[in-house]
Design a protein around this motif. Structure first.
Motif, mmCIF file in Angstrom:
data_model
loop_
_atom_site.group_PDB
_atom_site.id
_atom_site.type_symbol
_atom_site.label_atom_id
_atom_site.label_comp_id
_atom_site.label_asym_id
_atom_site.label_seq_id
_atom_site.Cartn_x
_atom_site.Cartn_y
_atom_site.Cartn_z
ATOM 1 N N PHE A 6 0.752 -1.161 -0.076
ATOM 2 C CA PHE A 6 -0.217 -0.003 0.013
ATOM 3 C C PHE A 6 0.995 1.223 0.002
ATOM 4 O O PHE A 6 1.802 1.448 0.790
ATOM 5 C CB PHE A 6 -0.976 0.240 1.315
ATOM 6 N N THR A 7 0.499 2.011 -0.822
ATOM 7 C CA THR A 7 1.252 3.446 -0.829
ATOM 8 C C THR A 7 0.160 4.360 -0.868
ATOM 9 O O THR A 7 -0.738 4.572 -1.390
ATOM 10 C CB THR A 7 2.083 3.573 -2.192
ATOM 11 N N GLY A 8 0.510 5.600 0.284
ATOM 12 C CA GLY A 8 -0.353 6.603 0.382
ATOM 13 C C GLY A 8 -1.503 6.529 1.363
ATOM 14 O O GLY A 8 -2.353 7.340 1.323
ATOM 15 N N VAL A 14 -4.245 0.435 6.744
ATOM 16 C CA VAL A 14 -4.049 -0.881 6.302
ATOM 17 C C VAL A 14 -3.915 -1.871 7.348
ATOM 18 O O VAL A 14 -4.477 -3.003 6.973
ATOM 19 C CB VAL A 14 -2.434 -0.835 5.773
ATOM 20 N N GLU A 15 -3.780 -1.718 8.412
ATOM 21 C CA GLU A 15 -3.740 -2.665 9.617
ATOM 22 C C GLU A 15 -5.339 -3.120 9.815
ATOM 23 O O GLU A 15 -5.349 -4.262 10.095
ATOM 24 C CB GLU A 15 -3.238 -2.101 10.961
ATOM 25 N N ALA A 16 -5.850 -2.182 9.769
ATOM 26 C CA ALA A 16 -7.612 -2.726 9.576
ATOM 27 C C ALA A 16 -8.035 -3.431 8.617
ATOM 28 O O ALA A 16 -8.766 -4.541 8.783
ATOM 29 C CB ALA A 16 -8.366 -1.377 9.783
ATOM 30 N N LEU A 17 -7.533 -3.336 7.522
ATOM 31 C CA LEU A 17 -7.881 -3.875 6.282
ATOM 32 C C LEU A 17 -7.150 -5.448 6.185
ATOM 33 O O LEU A 17 -7.716 -6.361 5.273
ATOM 34 C CB LEU A 17 -7.716 -3.159 4.747
ATOM 35 N N SER A 18 -5.722 -5.403 6.547
ATOM 36 C CA SER A 18 -5.041 -6.688 6.287
ATOM 37 C C SER A 18 -5.714 -7.942 6.628
ATOM 38 O O SER A 18 -5.738 -8.843 5.860
ATOM 39 C CB SER A 18 -3.744 -6.415 7.297
ATOM 40 N N PRO A 19 -6.474 -8.337 7.854
ATOM 41 C CA PRO A 19 -6.786 -9.521 8.111
ATOM 42 C C PRO A 19 -7.907 -9.981 6.907
ATOM 43 O O PRO A 19 -7.918 -11.052 6.388
ATOM 44 C CB PRO A 19 -7.793 -9.326 9.354
ATOM 45 N N GLU A 34 -0.745 -17.749 5.184
ATOM 46 C CA GLU A 34 0.797 -17.458 5.878
ATOM 47 C C GLU A 34 1.563 -16.689 4.676
ATOM 48 O O GLU A 34 2.311 -15.844 5.444
ATOM 49 C CB GLU A 34 1.291 -18.670 6.525
ATOM 50 N N ILE A 35 1.290 -17.027 3.815
ATOM 51 C CA ILE A 35 2.409 -16.410 2.573
ATOM 52 C C ILE A 35 1.860 -15.012 2.150
ATOM 53 O O ILE A 35 2.564 -14.473 1.239
ATOM 54 C CB ILE A 35 2.650 -17.665 1.700
ATOM 55 N N VAL A 36 0.864 -14.763 2.420
ATOM 56 C CA VAL A 36 0.301 -13.445 1.823
ATOM 57 C C VAL A 36 0.994 -12.293 2.971
ATOM 58 O O VAL A 36 0.887 -12.186 4.176
ATOM 59 C CB VAL A 36 -1.125 -13.100 1.974
ATOM 60 N N LYS A 37 1.520 -11.365 2.165
ATOM 61 C CA LYS A 37 2.495 -10.403 2.906
ATOM 62 C C LYS A 37 1.933 -8.953 2.670
ATOM 63 O O LYS A 37 1.604 -8.690 1.549
ATOM 64 C CB LYS A 37 3.969 -10.419 2.523
ATOM 65 N N ILE A 38 1.572 -8.293 3.661
ATOM 66 C CA ILE A 38 0.828 -7.019 3.484
ATOM 67 C C ILE A 38 2.035 -5.878 4.007
ATOM 68 O O ILE A 38 2.667 -6.129 5.195
ATOM 69 C CB ILE A 38 -0.087 -6.749 4.319
#
Length: 114
Positions: A6-8, A14-19, A34-38
């Protein structure tokens, strides 16, 4: 892998959307969560540039890329971000390395039988 960058955006967004993004992206791409990186990238804008989501991953069927982009866009729009750019950077297995070793040379982990 894949990396969703994510940029901007503010970190709390981003933390709220990540899960949700991790769970839904894993289901769409048929990969372990486990392999999806945010990641949140901090950039210094020189010219006007939009908020964006870069998705680095190996190629899949167009329908899966479309579904991932639509899913992320939906989550962003529900939070009021309706102008973000979403794009894929497609990686090649033959050019991906872990600790200097080609991905194709790394044995796949097997799940022990129960």
């Amino acid at each position: 892998m894949p990396f969703v960058r994510f940029t901007g955006f503010e970190k709390n967004v981003v933390e709220a959307l990540s899960p949700m993004i991790v769970e839904e992206m894993a289901a769409i791409a048929n990969i372990p969560q486990e392999i999806v990186k945010i990641e949140l990238l901090h950039v210094e804008k020189i010219t006007n540039s939009p908020q964006s989501v870069e998705i680095y991953m190996f190629p899949r069927e167009q329908e899966k890329h479309d579904a991932i982009a639509k899913m992320i866009d939906g989550h962003l729009k529900r939070r009021g971000f309706d102008r973000a750019h979403i794009f894929f950077v497609l990686l090649q297995h033959s050019l991906y390395y872990k600790e200097g070793v080609p991905l194709s040379d790394i044995p796949k982990k097997t799940v022990p039988e129960a």
